[in-house]
Design an enzyme around this catalytic site. Sequence first.
Site, short mmCIF file in Angstrom:
data_model
loop_
_atom_site.label_atom_id
_atom_site.label_comp_id
_atom_site.label_asym_id
_atom_site.label_seq_id
_atom_site.Cartn_x
_atom_site.Cartn_y
_atom_site.Cartn_z
N GLY A 13 0.84 -1.21 0.00
CA GLY A 13 0.00 0.00 0.00
C GLY A 13 0.87 1.24 0.00
O GLY A 13 0.60 2.19 0.74
N SER A 16 0.02 5.67 -1.44
CA SER A 16 -0.82 6.72 -0.86
C SER A 16 -0.53 6.82 0.64
O SER A 16 0.00 5.88 1.25
CB SER A 16 -2.28 6.33 -1.11
OG SER A 16 -3.18 7.11 -0.39
N ILE A 18 0.25 6.98 4.46
CA ILE A 18 1.37 6.61 5.32
C ILE A 18 2.39 5.76 4.55
O ILE A 18 3.61 5.93 4.70
CB ILE A 18 0.85 5.86 6.57
CG1 ILE A 18 -0.01 6.81 7.44
CG2 ILE A 18 2.02 5.30 7.39
CD1 ILE A 18 -0.81 6.11 8.54
N TYR A 150 -13.07 -3.17 11.91
CA TYR A 150 -11.75 -2.54 11.68
C TYR A 150 -10.85 -2.73 12.89
O TYR A 150 -9.69 -3.15 12.78
CB TYR A 150 -11.95 -1.05 11.39
CG TYR A 150 -10.67 -0.27 11.17
CD1 TYR A 150 -9.97 -0.37 9.97
CD2 TYR A 150 -10.15 0.55 12.17
CE1 TYR A 150 -8.79 0.35 9.76
CE2 TYR A 150 -8.97 1.27 11.98
CZ TYR A 150 -8.30 1.16 10.77
OH TYR A 150 -7.13 1.87 10.58
P1 NAD Z 1 -4.57 5.38 2.42
O1 NAD Z 1 -5.92 5.00 1.96
O2 NAD Z 1 -3.96 6.65 1.94
O3 NAD Z 1 -3.53 4.23 2.13
C1 NAD Z 1 -3.89 2.88 2.14
C2 NAD Z 1 -2.97 2.17 1.19
O4 NAD Z 1 -3.31 0.77 1.19
C3 NAD Z 1 -3.13 2.65 -0.24
O5 NAD Z 1 -1.87 2.69 -0.84
C4 NAD Z 1 -4.00 1.58 -0.89
O6 NAD Z 1 -3.75 1.47 -2.26
C5 NAD Z 1 -3.51 0.36 -0.14
N1 NAD Z 1 -4.45 -0.74 -0.17
C6 NAD Z 1 -5.73 -0.78 0.28
N2 NAD Z 1 -6.26 -1.99 0.06
C7 NAD Z 1 -5.28 -2.73 -0.53
C8 NAD Z 1 -5.21 -4.05 -0.99
N3 NAD Z 1 -6.24 -4.88 -0.93
N4 NAD Z 1 -4.04 -4.47 -1.54
C9 NAD Z 1 -2.97 -3.64 -1.63
N5 NAD Z 1 -2.99 -2.39 -1.22
C10 NAD Z 1 -4.13 -1.93 -0.67
O7 NAD Z 1 -4.70 5.40 3.99
P2 NAD Z 1 -3.61 5.43 5.17
O8 NAD Z 1 -4.27 6.16 6.25
O9 NAD Z 1 -2.29 5.85 4.69
O10 NAD Z 1 -3.60 3.88 5.57
C11 NAD Z 1 -2.41 3.13 5.73
C12 NAD Z 1 -2.55 2.23 6.93
O11 NAD Z 1 -2.64 3.06 8.09
C13 NAD Z 1 -3.81 1.38 6.93
O12 NAD Z 1 -3.47 0.07 7.35
C14 NAD Z 1 -4.69 2.05 7.96
O13 NAD Z 1 -5.59 1.16 8.54
C15 NAD Z 1 -3.66 2.57 8.92
N6 NAD Z 1 -4.07 3.64 9.84
C16 NAD Z 1 -4.46 4.85 9.33
C17 NAD Z 1 -4.83 5.84 10.22
C18 NAD Z 1 -5.28 7.20 9.74
O14 NAD Z 1 -5.83 7.97 10.54
N7 NAD Z 1 -5.06 7.56 8.50
C19 NAD Z 1 -4.82 5.61 11.61
C20 NAD Z 1 -4.41 4.37 12.06
C21 NAD Z 1 -4.04 3.39 11.16
#
Ligand code: NAD
Length: 253
Positions: A13, A16, A18, A150
């Site tokens: 992932g 995008s 993180i 989640y």
């Molecule tokens: P984001 O949507 O920007 O990034 C998510 C990434 O995961 C993207 O690159 C997307 O393409 C990829 N992805 C999603 N489903 C996929 C799949 N089936 N196969 C391959 N890639 C896939 O969001 P983010 O906030 O950067 O999320 C990254 C991680 O951080 C996630 O695991 C999310 O649960 C976790 N997280 C986010 C937050 C927040 O507040 N943003 C807080 C805690 C945890």
Amino acid sequence: MSTLQNKVAVVTGGNSGIGYAAAEEFIARGAKVVITGRNRQAVEAAATELGSGTLGITANQASITDSVQLANELKTTFGQIDVLFVNAGIGSFLPVEQVTEDQFDETMNVNFKGAFFTVQKLLPLIADGGSIILLSSVNAFTGMPGASVYSASKAALNSLGRTLSRELASRNIRVNVVNPGPIKTPILAKAGMDEDNIAAFRKKFAERIPLSRAGESAEVAKLVAFLASSDASFITGAEYNIDGGLTIHELVG
Ligand code: NAD
């Protein structure tokens, strides 16, 4: 700071939020980076934008077949890898009464089952002395309404990290878990929230966060890059909250 010089780092992932910020930070510290994601165009565009020879590989984390294919491609290109950042995840937020089997399966399949098999399939390629970082959430141990599936998918990752840290210690592979609080990324929009709802959600949280704001992806990326590097050589089986103090505030009021 070249703490990852000549290391090969894989970010699931990575196109995008993180994951993208972690890829940038790994590159800044000298690593060769591979990013994955489901959408070929998005992955290729992000890899080009990251530059420095970043390789984009299309792989759906929920698909074991894709994880096997990813491992094959990595083996052919690099032979072995040093850092695996299992970051890909999706958010889907509904009250328990409204959760469908499809929504349950999709969340669990990407966030937990997929994370598990990504580690399993890439493990033979991880060099002794390597580092695995699992991206969880403070949701793993808080009781946020609407986040039953989640949060459970993330809590499973924290458990997995503890077990893997013991199983892989004999190879000096360190396994750690990072638990972010609210971070400004596209994840809420992708979960179907409109701009007004996202703004209201962020405002509500900011009021409860001692540092009075949501975090930036780059702030999480710096912690992940530290754990990936030999600066964290005696750290395994640990988990780190990165939440502006939110969790401790919730505990003590
Ligand atoms: P984001 O949507 O920007 O990034 C998510 C990434 O995961 C993207 O690159 C997307 O393409 C990829 N992805 C999603 N489903 C996929 C799949 N089936 N196969 C391959 N890639 C896939 O969001 P983010 O906030 O950067 O999320 C990254 C991680 O951080 C996630 O695991 C999310 O649960 C976790 N997280 C986010 C937050 C927040 O507040 N943003 C807080 C805690 C945890």
